[in-house]
Motif scaffolding. Structure first.
Motif: not given
Length: 267
Positions: A93-94, A131-132, A137-138
């Motif tokens: 995920e990271l 970026g956004n 969200t992780l």
């Protein structure tokens, strides 16, 4: 002669009486001996029966305890395997934030921070390349659930991996916002100290370079974590030296975490 004949009845009577007494004593002694022996044998049989019963109970308890222990050990090992999957899932995920780390590796943070604080166009440029991405969200909850079932060193490696990536994300946020004196929010010495604690053989390399090298050491930390997870999978326990090293790494992670929390509170 008459005297002898007078003694004979008395002697015969005495001898007869003595013989009767001896027979009676012998009979009584024999009966008592047999009675005591019978009573002893009876009690001994009862005692043997009780011992066998207690031995059976102890064996039953021992078998039950051993069975319960093996069951608990099996359940615990299964949970450790799940914890390995959870923490490795958090590592993957990271990886979604690794592009931020790689971007920060090619930027001179101190120079960019000064420019971002005074130049709106530069902030726009940073927002474009950054970026956004939103670190919130992780989904890293799996790692937190896994922690009780990991070795201290495995958790320390994961925490270090996470801290280095989140440090890069925080730097990107600082550039996007445009902050004067970013050093008051994020001391670059802390990530260096953490990396040297995790990778002592890389200390000279870290000292000779700037913060851009942080990103290129992530793979080495990830490999250390993977090795420790395999160690857990093999059913081995952490030794005292590893526990001490884990504590040192965790202490440096906390320093970075506190710095990032300070920025989030002031942002």
């Amino acid at each position: 002669m008459d005297q002898i004949s007078n003694w004979l009845p008395a002697l015969t009577t005495t001898t007869l009486f003595g013989g009767i007494l001896w027979l009676a004593r012998t009979l009584i002694s024999t009966r008592l001996t047999n009675s005591v022996k019978n009573e002893f044998d009876s009690k001994l049989e009862i005692l043997r029966a009780e011992l066998k019963s207690k031995e059976a109970q102890i064996e039953s308890l021992r078998s039950g305890a051993m069975s319960g222990l093996l069951t608990r050990q099996g359940v615990l090992y299964q949970r450790k395997l799940e914890a390995i999957d959870q923490v490795w899932g958090a590592v993957k995920e990271l990886d979604k934030a690794k592009h931020i780390s790689s971007t920060m590796a090619i930027l001179k943070f101190e120079v960019c921070a000064r420019e971002s604080a005074t130049n709106p166009n530069f902030k726009t440029f940073i927002e474009t390349i950054g970026g956004n991405f939103d670190f919130r969200t992780l989904n890293l909850t799996g790692a937190a659930l896994a922690r009780p079932f990991l070795t201290p060193l495995a958790w320390a490696y994961y925490s270090a991996f996470s801290a280095i990536i989140m440090s890069a994300v925080t730097k990107m946020q600082i550039l996007k916002i445009g902050v004067e004196d970013p050093e008051k929010f994020l001391d670059s010495a802390y990530p260096n100290k953490l990396l040297k604690t995790v990778l002592p053989s890389r200390s000279e390399y870290i000292d000779k370079n700037d913060d851009s090298v942080h990103h290129y050491l992530l793979d080495e930390i990830e490999q250390l974590l993977l090795d420790e997870l395999k160690y857990i999978q093999d059913g081995k326990e952490s030794d005292r030296d590893n526990a001490r090293r884990a504590a040192e790494i965790t202490r440096e992670v906390e320093n970075i975490t506190n710095e990032m929390a300070k920025f989030q509170a002031g942002a």
